[in-house]
Design an enzyme around this catalytic site. Sequence first.
Site, PDB file in Angstrom:
ATOM      1  N   GLU A 112       0.851  -1.202   0.000  1.00  0.00           N
ATOM      2  CA  GLU A 112       0.000   0.000   0.000  1.00  0.00           C
ATOM      3  C   GLU A 112       0.876   1.238   0.000  1.00  0.00           C
ATOM      4  O   GLU A 112       2.021   1.193   0.449  1.00  0.00           O
ATOM      5  CB  GLU A 112      -0.863   0.026   1.274  1.00  0.00           C
ATOM      6  CG  GLU A 112      -1.844  -1.101   1.371  1.00  0.00           C
ATOM      7  CD  GLU A 112      -2.529  -1.145   2.733  1.00  0.00           C
ATOM      8  OE1 GLU A 112      -2.571  -0.114   3.441  1.00  0.00           O
ATOM      9  OE2 GLU A 112      -3.006  -2.231   3.086  1.00  0.00           O
ATOM     10  N   LYS A 114       2.241   4.605   1.462  1.00  0.00           N
ATOM     11  CA  LYS A 114       2.369   5.113   2.829  1.00  0.00           C
ATOM     12  C   LYS A 114       2.086   6.608   2.795  1.00  0.00           C
ATOM     13  O   LYS A 114       2.869   7.394   2.285  1.00  0.00           O
ATOM     14  CB  LYS A 114       3.779   4.845   3.355  1.00  0.00           C
ATOM     15  CG  LYS A 114       3.964   5.245   4.802  1.00  0.00           C
ATOM     16  CD  LYS A 114       5.265   4.668   5.332  1.00  0.00           C
ATOM     17  CE  LYS A 114       5.430   4.910   6.809  1.00  0.00           C
ATOM     18  NZ  LYS A 114       5.440   6.325   7.167  1.00  0.00           N
ATOM     19  N   ASP A 116       1.505  10.340   3.999  1.00  0.00           N
ATOM     20  CA  ASP A 116       2.211  11.132   4.982  1.00  0.00           C
ATOM     21  C   ASP A 116       1.221  12.046   5.694  1.00  0.00           C
ATOM     22  O   ASP A 116       0.944  13.153   5.251  1.00  0.00           O
ATOM     23  CB  ASP A 116       3.307  11.948   4.283  1.00  0.00           C
ATOM     24  CG  ASP A 116       4.360  12.384   5.277  1.00  0.00           C
ATOM     25  OD1 ASP A 116       4.312  11.931   6.434  1.00  0.00           O
ATOM     26  OD2 ASP A 116       5.222  13.187   4.892  1.00  0.00           O
ATOM     27  N   TYR A 222      -7.100   2.075   6.259  1.00  0.00           N
ATOM     28  CA  TYR A 222      -6.292   0.974   5.758  1.00  0.00           C
ATOM     29  C   TYR A 222      -6.195  -0.227   6.697  1.00  0.00           C
ATOM     30  O   TYR A 222      -5.475  -1.169   6.422  1.00  0.00           O
ATOM     31  CB  TYR A 222      -4.883   1.453   5.412  1.00  0.00           C
ATOM     32  CG  TYR A 222      -4.227   2.339   6.457  1.00  0.00           C
ATOM     33  CD1 TYR A 222      -3.862   1.840   7.687  1.00  0.00           C
ATOM     34  CD2 TYR A 222      -3.983   3.683   6.189  1.00  0.00           C
ATOM     35  CE1 TYR A 222      -3.269   2.646   8.643  1.00  0.00           C
ATOM     36  CE2 TYR A 222      -3.385   4.502   7.137  1.00  0.00           C
ATOM     37  CZ  TYR A 222      -3.025   3.979   8.366  1.00  0.00           C
ATOM     38  OH  TYR A 222      -2.442   4.779   9.313  1.00  0.00           O
ATOM     39  N   LYS A 310      10.762   3.163   3.227  1.00  0.00           N
ATOM     40  CA  LYS A 310      10.784   4.631   3.150  1.00  0.00           C
ATOM     41  C   LYS A 310      11.552   5.078   1.918  1.00  0.00           C
ATOM     42  O   LYS A 310      12.689   4.643   1.693  1.00  0.00           O
ATOM     43  CB  LYS A 310      11.491   5.201   4.390  1.00  0.00           C
ATOM     44  CG  LYS A 310      10.701   5.033   5.672  1.00  0.00           C
ATOM     45  CD  LYS A 310       9.819   6.214   5.909  1.00  0.00           C
ATOM     46  CE  LYS A 310      10.332   7.011   7.073  1.00  0.00           C
ATOM     47  NZ  LYS A 310       9.399   7.970   7.567  1.00  0.00           N
ATOM     48  N   CYS A 404      11.878  50.132   1.778  1.00  0.00           N
ATOM     49  CA  CYS A 404      11.162  49.271   0.837  1.00  0.00           C
ATOM     50  C   CYS A 404      11.875  49.272  -0.518  1.00  0.00           C
ATOM     51  O   CYS A 404      12.212  50.340  -1.031  1.00  0.00           O
ATOM     52  CB  CYS A 404       9.727  49.773   0.685  1.00  0.00           C
ATOM     53  SG  CYS A 404       8.857  49.032  -0.706  1.00  0.00           S
ATOM     54  N   CYS A 407       9.510  51.419  -3.096  1.00  0.00           N
ATOM     55  CA  CYS A 407       9.202  52.845  -2.960  1.00  0.00           C
ATOM     56  C   CYS A 407      10.153  53.593  -2.032  1.00  0.00           C
ATOM     57  O   CYS A 407      10.094  54.814  -1.941  1.00  0.00           O
ATOM     58  CB  CYS A 407       7.771  53.030  -2.474  1.00  0.00           C
ATOM     59  SG  CYS A 407       7.568  52.594  -0.739  1.00  0.00           S
ATOM     60  N   CYS A 422       6.250  47.016   4.250  1.00  0.00           N
ATOM     61  CA  CYS A 422       6.455  48.374   3.773  1.00  0.00           C
ATOM     62  C   CYS A 422       5.320  49.193   4.392  1.00  0.00           C
ATOM     63  O   CYS A 422       4.159  48.812   4.328  1.00  0.00           O
ATOM     64  CB  CYS A 422       6.365  48.424   2.253  1.00  0.00           C
ATOM     65  SG  CYS A 422       6.160  50.100   1.649  1.00  0.00           S
ATOM     66  N   CYS A 427       2.640  52.742  -1.621  1.00  0.00           N
ATOM     67  CA  CYS A 427       3.769  52.104  -2.297  1.00  0.00           C
ATOM     68  C   CYS A 427       3.262  51.488  -3.601  1.00  0.00           C
ATOM     69  O   CYS A 427       2.255  50.769  -3.599  1.00  0.00           O
ATOM     70  CB  CYS A 427       4.357  51.025  -1.398  1.00  0.00           C
ATOM     71  SG  CYS A 427       5.494  49.922  -2.249  1.00  0.00           S
TER      72      CYS A 427
HETATM   73  S1  IVH Z   1      -0.485   0.278   8.652  1.00  0.00           S
HETATM   74  C1  IVH Z   1      -0.034  -1.983  12.472  1.00  0.00           C
HETATM   75  N1  IVH Z   1      -0.868   1.426   6.314  1.00  0.00           N
HETATM   76  O1  IVH Z   1       2.649   5.057   8.713  1.00  0.00           O
HETATM   77  C2  IVH Z   1      -0.360  -1.288  11.225  1.00  0.00           C
HETATM   78  N2  IVH Z   1       0.163   2.689   8.046  1.00  0.00           N
HETATM   79  O2  IVH Z   1       5.244   4.271  10.076  1.00  0.00           O
HETATM   80  C3  IVH Z   1       0.322   0.027  11.167  1.00  0.00           C
HETATM   81  N3  IVH Z   1       0.700   4.982   7.404  1.00  0.00           N
HETATM   82  O3  IVH Z   1       1.721   5.161  12.051  1.00  0.00           O
HETATM   83  C4  IVH Z   1      -0.147   0.965  10.192  1.00  0.00           C
HETATM   84  N4  IVH Z   1      -0.067   4.859   5.352  1.00  0.00           N
HETATM   85  O4  IVH Z   1       0.342   6.530  10.458  1.00  0.00           O
HETATM   86  C5  IVH Z   1      -0.399   1.563   7.567  1.00  0.00           C
HETATM   87  N5  IVH Z   1      -1.298   2.322   4.217  1.00  0.00           N
HETATM   88  C6  IVH Z   1      -0.827   2.451   5.466  1.00  0.00           C
HETATM   89  C7  IVH Z   1      -0.263   3.670   5.922  1.00  0.00           C
HETATM   90  C8  IVH Z   1       0.225   3.737   7.221  1.00  0.00           C
HETATM   91  C9  IVH Z   1       0.496   5.651   6.261  1.00  0.00           C
HETATM   92  C10 IVH Z   1       1.354   5.566   8.593  1.00  0.00           C
HETATM   93  C11 IVH Z   1       0.674   5.277   9.900  1.00  0.00           C
HETATM   94  C12 IVH Z   1       1.711   4.641  10.765  1.00  0.00           C
HETATM   95  C13 IVH Z   1       2.980   4.952  10.068  1.00  0.00           C
HETATM   96  C14 IVH Z   1       3.972   3.842  10.314  1.00  0.00           C
END
Ligand code: IVH
Length: 665
Positions: A112, A114, A116, A222, A310, A404, A407, A422, A427
């Site tokens: 999946e 991840k 942010d 998720y 990551k 400024c 002006c 300013c 201006c």
């Molecule tokens: S699963 C035990 N799925 O990433 C299951 N986490 O570094 C844990 N996150 O704290 C989470 N997308 O906030 C999961 N598709 C995804 C995610 C996800 C973002 C975040 C989540 C977690 C952090 C872990």
Amino acid sequence: MHELQQRIEKLRDEIRKHDYHYYVLDQPLISDAEYDRLMRELFELEKAHPELVTPDSPTQRVGGEPLKGFETVRHRVPLLSLENTFSAEEIRSFHRRIRERVAEREITYVSELKLDGVSVALVYENGVLVSGATRGNGLVGEDVTSNVRTITPLPLRLQENIPRLEVRGEVFMPKEAFARLNRERDEKGEKTFANPRNAAAGSLRQLDARVTASRLLAVFVYDILYLEGREISTQHEALHFLASLGLPVNPHFRYCSSIDEVIGYCGEWQEKRHELPYEIDGVVIKLNPVAAREMMGSTARSPRWATSYKFPPEERVTRLLGIELNVGRTGVITPTAVMEPVFLAGSTVSRASLHNYDLIRERDIRLNDMVIVHKAGDVIPEIIGPVKEKRTGKEMEFAMPDRCPVCGSQVVRFSGEVAYRCDNINCPARLKESLVFFASRDAMDIEGLGPALVEQLVDKGLVSNVADLYYLNEEQLAGLERMGKKSAANLIAALQESKKRPLSRLLHALGIRHVGLKSARLLTEHFRDIDDFRSLTRENLVAIPEVGEKMAESIIAFFAEPRNLDTIERLKQAGVNTCETVPAAPAGTLFAGKTFVLTGTLESMTRPEATAAIEALGGKVTGSVSKKTDYVVVGTNPGSKYDKAVSLGVAILTEDELLLMLGRE
Ligand code: IVH
């Protein structure tokens, strides 16, 4: 009443369906105007029948008073975090650890994106959203229920009536919303958010849910934390199940039957990440079968059946060639870095906002430095800092000039603000921005007066103040570049037309700090003529509930400034309206502009009396019911108008309800 309730339920179902298609599937079925119509009808019906309002109604996303603080919530199931991996090699080690405990044929994965953002736990009881909490320390989080309710992709009611479902998801701010929020904060001289995650966290932890609602957050779920009355045996099934309930599930998950496929997915999204409208910082790899997960178990911190990959941070090093200063409408001076172009996160970058002077000093950024750039929220280029090891001695510290750059007037800094401004309201840079603002849609709405024309008007010395606009003549305009006789005449006509705008628009257009269109409207409910503003005191102003100290202070300062009073005088002389023309809704009533129909016998008054009372408060009484009717007042022995109202779904009022609205009970 029964039919009314049916109509309300039908509207709610319709709206929920459209919310789902619009926010979750991204495939709207109807136009915005059609949607607004449904929403408006529901609002009106619920306003007339507050006893029929339910918490899962689509009208109830924002409600209630700001909180004093957040309550804490203990999570039923701890919200664990994940171990990180940073290379294909580390992903393979993760896979090896799984092979030690799980039979080869049981090992399949779901990969999946991840996201942010901020992790949240959401609880649905009998299909209705009842709680939302932040992750906190994993065991105990903060109750942010009223805030998560404002997140539009999140259904307040599921498409199936599950007794109890607890899910985990990620609340995030899409790139576009993040960029807009920071732009607005820059303009106001407020601190910007470093990345969408901070912006999402800050927006979710607002005591006033109305602020959260304005931030355009989104969410993807998720993980099932708890589910009653149903067995789910794989992650793949879980995601499909969540989506089938109408919950927003990120569509880019992939079933992977081998670790090579997982690694392929990671590489693919590392490349494509910038194509998404939201930021991702990696991939989450999850063992698919629930039974296999149980064999792996968890440590106190994180599950052994999942890991995150990551992405390497996207950064480039380039040379800072110069710092440009831009002066905005309110005089805020923003420094912009000009750099040697570099290709970064999907596009070539050569400029980056430095936001404010403090940031330049804190990061010790010097002219000629080699600097590290990245993209905040994957969109906004930003300088992280200098590479000090590469300094040659030719670098120069940057000082904010005390004059400024446009002006030459004094540059000032208000206490408590990061911005330098300013000080000269005339201006040319400020003037250009304020003229464009003055002419904009929500302000005086002067068609044809955009930035290019404003530029010429100011540079040619034809306009040095907003009032000057109304003293321009056709000949002067026709002499400008890209302006013929016809467009000159059109602009004069547009200026003429704009003179009729109500006072609230004019106040907004003048750009008084902290006074937006909404506050201007509130003010003109109380003070109907611009001259009323000249003698206002702080006490007069803060007596209005929505007016705070800051706004009061800036209004008083604005009307104490002789140059501003002079501008107002000249606007008046040119024939610009300075009175409020929008009728004030008499305090506490709901009648202004609304159409009523009376049917049946009223007890406490005759029909002509009721008509007079409604009209006195700005309402209108007509003889027949149509879709345009806002309310039908029903006395005893009502006629066919009542049936018609029910069939059209028009709001129905009893006599008592009417009296309540009239303030007579
Ligand atoms: S699963 C035990 N799925 O990433 C299951 N986490 O570094 C844990 N996150 O704290 C989470 N997308 O906030 C999961 N598709 C995804 C995610 C996800 C973002 C975040 C989540 C977690 C952090 C872990």
